[in-house]
Design a protein around this motif. Structure first.
Motif, PDB file in Angstrom:
ATOM      1  N   ALA A  44     -41.553  25.763 174.511  1.00 58.09           N
ATOM      2  CA  ALA A  44     -40.678  26.741 173.845  1.00 58.09           C
ATOM      3  C   ALA A  44     -39.240  26.577 174.328  1.00 58.09           C
ATOM      4  CB  ALA A  44     -41.171  28.159 174.117  1.00 58.09           C
ATOM      5  N   GLN A  45     -39.062  26.416 175.617  1.00 53.77           N
ATOM      6  CA  GLN A  45     -37.709  26.252 176.159  1.00 53.77           C
ATOM      7  C   GLN A  45     -37.081  24.937 175.705  1.00 53.77           C
ATOM      8  OE1 GLN A  45     -38.798  26.980 180.294  1.00 53.77           O
ATOM      9  NE2 GLN A  45     -37.848  29.009 180.202  1.00 53.77           N
ATOM     10  N   GLN A  46     -37.896  23.902 175.557  1.00 56.54           N
ATOM     11  CA  GLN A  46     -37.373  22.616 175.092  1.00 56.54           C
ATOM     12  C   GLN A  46     -36.891  22.713 173.643  1.00 56.54           C
ATOM     13  OE1 GLN A  46     -40.145  19.364 175.380  1.00 56.54           O
ATOM     14  NE2 GLN A  46     -38.607  17.854 174.812  1.00 56.54           N
ATOM     15  N   SER A  47     -37.582  23.491 172.812  1.00 53.97           N
ATOM     16  CA  SER A  47     -37.191  23.626 171.409  1.00 53.97           C
ATOM     17  C   SER A  47     -36.198  24.763 171.172  1.00 53.97           C
ATOM     18  CB  SER A  47     -38.437  23.833 170.535  1.00 53.97           C
ATOM     19  OG  SER A  47     -39.080  25.038 170.873  1.00 53.97           O
ATOM     20  N   LEU A  48     -35.908  25.548 172.196  1.00 55.15           N
ATOM     21  CA  LEU A  48     -34.991  26.685 172.052  1.00 55.15           C
ATOM     22  C   LEU A  48     -33.612  26.288 171.518  1.00 55.15           C
ATOM     23  CD1 LEU A  48     -34.387  29.709 172.415  1.00 55.15           C
ATOM     24  CD2 LEU A  48     -33.881  29.228 174.831  1.00 55.15           C
ATOM     25  N   PRO A  49     -32.978  25.229 172.033  1.00 57.76           N
ATOM     26  CA  PRO A  49     -31.661  24.861 171.474  1.00 57.76           C
ATOM     27  C   PRO A  49     -31.720  24.567 169.971  1.00 57.76           C
ATOM     28  CG  PRO A  49     -32.006  23.750 173.558  1.00 57.76           C
ATOM     29  CD  PRO A  49     -33.327  24.387 173.189  1.00 57.76           C
ATOM     30  N   LEU A  50     -32.783  23.909 169.520  1.00 58.11           N
ATOM     31  CA  LEU A  50     -32.936  23.621 168.092  1.00 58.11           C
ATOM     32  C   LEU A  50     -33.070  24.914 167.296  1.00 58.11           C
ATOM     33  CD1 LEU A  50     -33.308  21.579 165.786  1.00 58.11           C
ATOM     34  CD2 LEU A  50     -35.765  21.577 166.341  1.00 58.11           C
ATOM     35  N   PHE A  51     -33.882  25.844 167.785  1.00 60.17           N
ATOM     36  CA  PHE A  51     -34.022  27.143 167.114  1.00 60.17           C
ATOM     37  C   PHE A  51     -32.681  27.857 167.048  1.00 60.17           C
ATOM     38  CE2 PHE A  51     -34.621  31.776 167.979  1.00 60.17           C
ATOM     39  CZ  PHE A  51     -34.958  32.150 166.689  1.00 60.17           C
ATOM     40  N   LEU A  52     -31.988  27.936 168.177  1.00 63.03           N
ATOM     41  CA  LEU A  52     -30.723  28.682 168.214  1.00 63.03           C
ATOM     42  C   LEU A  52     -29.664  28.073 167.304  1.00 63.03           C
ATOM     43  CD1 LEU A  52     -30.521  29.596 172.007  1.00 63.03           C
ATOM     44  CD2 LEU A  52     -31.048  31.125 170.086  1.00 63.03           C
ATOM     45  N   CYS A  53     -29.531  26.754 167.298  1.00 70.11           N
ATOM     46  CA  CYS A  53     -28.482  26.158 166.453  1.00 70.11           C
ATOM     47  C   CYS A  53     -28.852  26.233 164.983  1.00 70.11           C
ATOM     48  CB  CYS A  53     -28.166  24.733 166.890  1.00 70.11           C
ATOM     49  SG  CYS A  53     -29.351  23.495 166.378  1.00 70.11           S
ATOM     50  N   THR A  54     -30.135  26.274 164.669  1.00 72.54           N
ATOM     51  CA  THR A  54     -30.589  26.381 163.283  1.00 72.54           C
ATOM     52  C   THR A  54     -30.521  27.817 162.779  1.00 72.54           C
ATOM     53  OG1 THR A  54     -32.094  24.520 163.591  1.00 72.54           O
ATOM     54  CG2 THR A  54     -32.549  25.975 161.729  1.00 72.54           C
ATOM     55  N   ALA A  55     -30.904  28.758 163.637  1.00 76.65           N
ATOM     56  CA  ALA A  55     -31.140  30.127 163.189  1.00 76.65           C
ATOM     57  C   ALA A  55     -29.959  31.077 163.356  1.00 76.65           C
ATOM     58  CB  ALA A  55     -32.350  30.706 163.929  1.00 76.65           C
ATOM     59  N   THR A  56     -29.108  30.862 164.339  1.00 80.34           N
ATOM     60  CA  THR A  56     -28.003  31.805 164.550  1.00 80.34           C
ATOM     61  C   THR A  56     -26.835  31.466 163.627  1.00 80.34           C
ATOM     62  OG1 THR A  56     -27.173  30.479 166.404  1.00 80.34           O
ATOM     63  CG2 THR A  56     -28.604  32.328 166.952  1.00 80.34           C
ATOM     64  N   ASN A  57     -26.105  32.505 163.253  1.00 84.47           N
ATOM     65  CA  ASN A  57     -24.943  32.269 162.388  1.00 84.47           C
ATOM     66  C   ASN A  57     -23.708  31.945 163.233  1.00 84.47           C
ATOM     67  OD1 ASN A  57     -23.834  34.722 163.295  1.00 84.47           O
ATOM     68  ND2 ASN A  57     -24.512  35.859 161.486  1.00 84.47           N
ATOM     69  N   ALA A  58     -22.567  31.767 162.587  1.00 82.12           N
ATOM     70  CA  ALA A  58     -21.344  31.361 163.283  1.00 82.12           C
ATOM     71  C   ALA A  58     -20.899  32.364 164.340  1.00 82.12           C
ATOM     72  CB  ALA A  58     -20.215  31.124 162.275  1.00 82.12           C
ATOM     73  N   GLU A  59     -21.237  33.636 164.161  1.00 79.13           N
ATOM     74  CA  GLU A  59     -20.874  34.670 165.140  1.00 79.13           C
ATOM     75  C   GLU A  59     -21.901  34.786 166.260  1.00 79.13           C
ATOM     76  OE1 GLU A  59     -20.910  35.579 161.688  1.00 79.13           O
ATOM     77  OE2 GLU A  59     -18.826  34.926 161.606  1.00 79.13           O
ATOM     78  N   GLY A  60     -23.013  34.038 166.179  1.00 80.37           N
ATOM     79  CA  GLY A  60     -24.032  34.057 167.217  1.00 80.37           C
ATOM     80  C   GLY A  60     -25.183  35.003 166.959  1.00 80.37           C
ATOM     81  N   TYR A  61     -25.195  35.666 165.801  1.00 80.60           N
ATOM     82  CA  TYR A  61     -26.281  36.594 165.508  1.00 80.60           C
ATOM     83  C   TYR A  61     -27.529  35.836 165.072  1.00 80.60           C
ATOM     84  CZ  TYR A  61     -22.923  40.342 165.906  1.00 80.60           C
ATOM     85  OH  TYR A  61     -21.995  41.211 166.390  1.00 80.60           O
TER      86      TYR A  61
END
Length: 170
Positions: A44-61
């Protein structure tokens, strides 16, 4: 000394339940040395950066239906950490996050379901995203708990692999 993690077992309840305090959410104790759970957390921690860059918007939400599972140090005789779902969430600067507690904490005095909670990237042990199409991504630790419980029907609701092949951070 035997350390025990408390893993919040609510799988989809945060998505549908109203944000009202409840008398403790169902939990499962897992030994900190359990290799299957530790492997799930590492994945989960290894894939976390991929999730965050895919799922969060430009403001970080974070996205609608997106949650982070956070390991919180607690002062308790029985455990060292409580692991709890947070969502919705926002990633302020890649290191600092804030979100709403999606479960009722058992060992976090002063905090209740629905309260804002601030945490850091290194406290995140899992992520979950119920995608608009209905696909369930992430939930690495939940998948382990469901396999231990022999709940094949619930496991079938999760995607394989735990993230979409087309996700990219480029």
């Amino acid at each position: 000394m035997l350390r025990i993690f408390i893993i919040c077992m609510l799988i989809m309840a945060p998505l549908a339940a109203p944000l009202t305090a409840q008398e403790g959410d169902p939990t499962v104790g897992v030994e900190a040395t359990d290799q299957t759970m530790n492997n799930a957390i590492a994945a989960a921690q290894q894939s976390l950066p991929l999730f965050l860059c895919t799922a969060t918007n430009a403001e970080g939400y974070g996205p609608e239906g997106g949650f982070l599972k956070v390991q919180v140090p607690v002062k308790s005789r029985e455990i060292e950490h409580e692991i709890i779902w947070v969502g919705p969430f926002a990633a302020w600067d890649g290191e600092n996050f804030a979100g709403i507690l999606a479960n009722q904490p058992n060992n976090m005095p002063g905090f209740n379901r629905g309260d804002q909670f601030d945490f850091t990237y290194d406290m995140i042990v899992d992520w979950s995203w119920r995608y608009p199409t209905g696909a369930n991504y992430g939930d690495y630790t939940t998948r382990v708990l469901l396999s231990w419980a022999g709940d094949e029907a619930a496991l079938a609701k999760y995607t394989t692999p735990p993230f979409a092949q087309e996700w990219s951070c480029e």
